[in-house]
Design an enzyme around this catalytic site. Structure first.
Site, short mmCIF file in Angstrom:
data_model
loop_
_atom_site.label_atom_id
_atom_site.label_comp_id
_atom_site.label_asym_id
_atom_site.label_seq_id
_atom_site.Cartn_x
_atom_site.Cartn_y
_atom_site.Cartn_z
N ASP A 1 34.39 46.65 42.19
CA ASP A 1 33.81 46.95 43.50
C ASP A 1 32.28 46.99 43.41
O ASP A 1 31.60 47.18 44.42
CB ASP A 1 34.40 48.22 44.11
N GLU B 1 32.10 54.85 31.45
CA GLU B 1 30.80 54.35 31.94
C GLU B 1 29.73 55.41 31.76
O GLU B 1 29.90 56.56 32.18
CB GLU B 1 30.93 53.95 33.42
N ASP C 1 39.60 46.19 41.18
CA ASP C 1 39.24 47.57 41.52
C ASP C 1 39.87 47.99 42.84
O ASP C 1 39.88 47.21 43.80
CB ASP C 1 37.72 47.68 41.68
O1 KIV Z 1 32.90 47.82 39.63
C1 KIV Z 1 32.63 47.50 38.46
O2 KIV Z 1 32.03 46.46 38.19
C2 KIV Z 1 33.03 48.42 37.40
C3 KIV Z 1 32.47 48.17 36.04
C4 KIV Z 1 31.05 48.55 35.99
C5 KIV Z 1 33.26 48.84 34.99
O3 KIV Z 1 33.76 49.33 37.63
#
Ligand code: KIV
Length: 267
Positions: free
Chosen positions: A46, A184, A85
């Site tokens: 996301d 993260e 996501d």
């Molecule tokens: O949304 C995303 O790109 C992520 C990564 C930074 C792990 O969750």
């Protein structure tokens, strides 16, 4: 050739100490390119709300937008292991909501798994998704959907109480059935401890050298935004410069009359 074909390969990679390489992707052309590399996992993150749509957070991203991009990525990378996501508020209200929304993601996009942010609060959600045969990747540390609660995009788990909670949450997600876990912006030593403790692999971004894999946002590692230079990021190219120079070259040649040339016209 990617080493990850199914969720079973995640644990195998960890057992064999083979680092997992994950990258985000949001569209067709890059999905095609990624599938020609050794990347193991594509995350339709996301983060697209920020790097594609220009928002200052991931909060405005909708489920329909995630589905739109994940479908596109699947068309570009038909054989890749794709994680999609779940966006903000698509799994927070109820377990039923999470099941319905994740089911739509899996049915419509052909993704192999979903990812959601958070620990103990989502134990029942992760359990229900796994029971419904929807593989779940967890996400702890800096969870960008909680940016307003966290007070910014900062390193998480430095204080003893927060560190302990993150360790407990990691264990809870593993017990709930998550098949891997993104960490993260976590101090390296804490990410190392969590990685040693879990049997599922950790995939780090800004979480140091001892995670079982790494993930970066494709726009960041390709250097598409010269303003974005966090410590954890390594830029493997400077596409902003390359693109700017190519577009300026085209513009100059149109204006000078050098393009189109003899070789670019139909007779
Ligand atoms: O949304 C995303 O790109 C992520 C990564 C930074 C792990 O969750």
């Amino acid at each position: 050739m990617a080493a990850i074909a199914t969720i079973n390969d995640f644990k195998k990679a960890k057992e064999n100490k083979e680092p997992i390489a994950m990258i985000t992707c949001y569209e067709f052309a890059f999905a095609r390119i990624i599938e020609q590399t050794g990347i193991d996992v594509i995350l339709v993150g996301d983060s697209l709300g920020m790097v594609v749509a220009g928002h200052t957070s991931t909060i405005p991203v909708t489920l329909d937008q995630m589905i739109y991009h994940a479908e596109i990525v699947r068309r570009g990378a038909p054989n890749a292991f794709i994680v999609c996501d779940l966006p903000f508020m698509s799994y927070h209200v109820s377990v039923e909501d999470a099941l319905r929304n994740s089911g739509r993601v899996m049915k419509v996009t052909g993704s192999n798994a979903v990812k959601l942010e958070g620990g103990r609060d989502f134990r029942a959600t992760v359990e229900a998704l796994v029971r419904a045969s929807i593989p779940v990747m967890g996400h702890l540390g800096l969870t960008p959907q909680s940016v307003h609660k966290l007070g910014g995009y900062t390193v998480q788990g430095r204080e003893e109480d927060k560190r302990r909670i993150m360790i407990e949450d990691a264990k809870i997600l593993e017990e709930a059935g998550a098949f891997s876990l993104v960490l993260e912006m976590v101090p390296e030593e804490l990410a190392h401890e969590i990685s040693r403790m879990l049997s599922i692999p950790t995939i780090g971004i800004g979480a140091g050298r001892y995670c079982d894999g790494q993930v970066l946002v494709i726009n960041d590692l390709l250097g598409m935004d010269e303003r974005f230079t966090p410590k954890f990021l390594k830029k493997y190219a400077n596409l902003a410069e390359v693109a700017k120079s190519a577009i300026q070259g085209y513009c100059d040649e149109v204006k000078s009359g050098a393009f189109p040339a003899e070789g670019n016209v139909f007779k």
